[in-house]
Design an enzyme around this catalytic site. Structure first.
Site, PDB file in Angstrom:
ATOM      1  N   CYS A 147       0.831  -1.207   0.000  1.00 43.13           N
ATOM      2  CA  CYS A 147       0.000   0.000   0.000  1.00 43.13           C
ATOM      3  C   CYS A 147       0.866   1.257   0.000  1.00 43.13           C
ATOM      4  CB  CYS A 147      -0.931   0.006   1.214  1.00 43.13           C
ATOM      5  SG  CYS A 147      -1.982   1.471   1.324  1.00 43.13           S
ATOM      6  N   CYS A 150      -0.341   4.090   2.214  1.00 44.10           N
ATOM      7  CA  CYS A 150      -0.124   3.816   3.639  1.00 44.10           C
ATOM      8  C   CYS A 150       1.329   4.043   4.037  1.00 44.10           C
ATOM      9  CB  CYS A 150      -0.501   2.367   3.967  1.00 44.10           C
ATOM     10  SG  CYS A 150      -2.149   1.873   3.465  1.00 44.10           S
ATOM     11  N   ASP A 151       2.267   3.589   3.201  1.00 45.05           N
ATOM     12  CA  ASP A 151       3.663   3.497   3.621  1.00 45.05           C
ATOM     13  C   ASP A 151       4.647   4.335   2.813  1.00 45.05           C
ATOM     14  OD1 ASP A 151       2.844   1.608   5.524  1.00 45.05           O
ATOM     15  OD2 ASP A 151       3.086  -0.049   4.118  1.00 45.05           O
TER      16      ASP A 151
END
Length: 321
Positions: A147, A150-151
């Protein structure tokens, strides 16, 4: 033979969607039972995909971020505080012919279901497809991610790789150029599967390079990613790609095996919902990544869990339950 336990609301799954649905239905005094799954190395487990995530910095209310498992344990405790019953077991069979619905845990061939529920909320999530190469599982959340939104922030100023050749991979690569100095797209073919517009955008970005006809054979590193072992699919030559991160973007698989043939699925294989969380079966609601292939964020999953809980509550009220 024991008769099935009668419940008003049963939630299958305990990621952000399932636990939020449990919190809301518990606060409505519906005494939900949550079948949260069994421990595993995939997202089909108690807590879902966030149990395999380290720092979560985009969930509202945590200015300094929160560790994925910590967030899920807090949500779990909140659901229990309001009276939700959480069971570490796996749903093995569903009978959605009519309400009350049959829910089996344990032996799916048992004559009687384990539970009989008036309303069912399906929150079984989805799994990111992985490469299945050595080092990938071990370094998940330590340089391996599925993701970018997300990261991606954690890879600021680094050189990283994206595995895949479809629209998802191009979206990940383009997003990651906001942080990384160089993004190498590793694709096992000599042309992309992505739509023309997405492919052109990626190819026009100077921070993105393409490694064609290349297969990743191992993710290297002890405590974190230090590189990738790759093989040319044409010549058979092997080499090392020096990167500090790998984003696997080869697709997702919704956990819909339990409802296939009983609930309508969309063209991507996700549960088809309308008017919020409603499915084609009256009294069955779906939320989170099992019905969302577009956003796939913890906060949107939690929001849809709230919607499913309210939809279930109002459906029960309309029935006089």
């Amino acid at each position: 033979m024991s008769p099935p336990q009668q419940v008003k609301v049963l939630v299958a799954g305990s990621g952000p969607a399932g636990l939020t649905a449990a919190i809301y239905t518990a606060r409505a005094q519906l005494s939900p039972v949550v079948i949260e799954g069994e421990p595993s190395s995939t997202s089909d487990q108690p807590g879902g995909q966030l149990m395999m995530t380290t720092d979560v910095e985009n969930f509202p209310g945590f200015p300094d971020g929160v560790v994925g498992p910590e967030l899920m344990m807090a949500m779990r405790a909140q659901a229990e505080r309001f009276g939700a019953i959480l069971l570490t077991a796996k749903v093995t069979r569903l009978d959605l012919g009519s309400s009350p619905f049959g829910v089996w845990t344990g032996d799916p061939a048992a004559a009687e279901p384990t539970y009989s529920t008036e309303a069912l909320i399906v929150a079984t999530g989805a799994q990111s497809l992985m490469l299945g190469v050595p080092g990938e599982d071990r370094l998940l959340a330590n340089g391996v991610s599925t993701c970018a939104t997300c990261d991606g922030f954690f890879f600021r100023g680094q050189e990283i790789a994206v595995a895949g050749g479809g629209d998802s991979a191009m979206e990940e690569a383009l997003f990651l150029t906001r942080f990384a100095t160089k993004v190498t797209v590793v694709h096992r073919r000599d042309q992309l599967r992505a739509s023309r517009i997405m492919a052109e955008r990626a190819m026009a970005n100077p921070a993105i390079e393409f490694l064609w006809n290349t297969q990743i054979t191992e993710v290297l590193g002890d405590a974190k990613v230090t590189g990738l072992a790759v093989t040319d699919t044409v010549t058979g030559n092997s080499s090392k790609l020096d990167v500090t991160g790998l984003f696997v973007a080869i697709g997702h698989r919704p956990n819909t095996g339990l409802v296939a043939g009983q609930l309508d699925l969309d063209e991507n294989g996700y549960i088809a919902t309308r008017d919020g969380s409603l499915t084609n079966v009256d009294g069955v609601f779906a939320c989170g990544d099992v019905q969302d292939h577009y956003y796939r964020q913890a906060i949107t999953a939690a929001g849809s869990g709230c919607m499913a809980a309210i939809d279930a509550e109002r459906w029960l009220e309309a029935r006089g339950s």
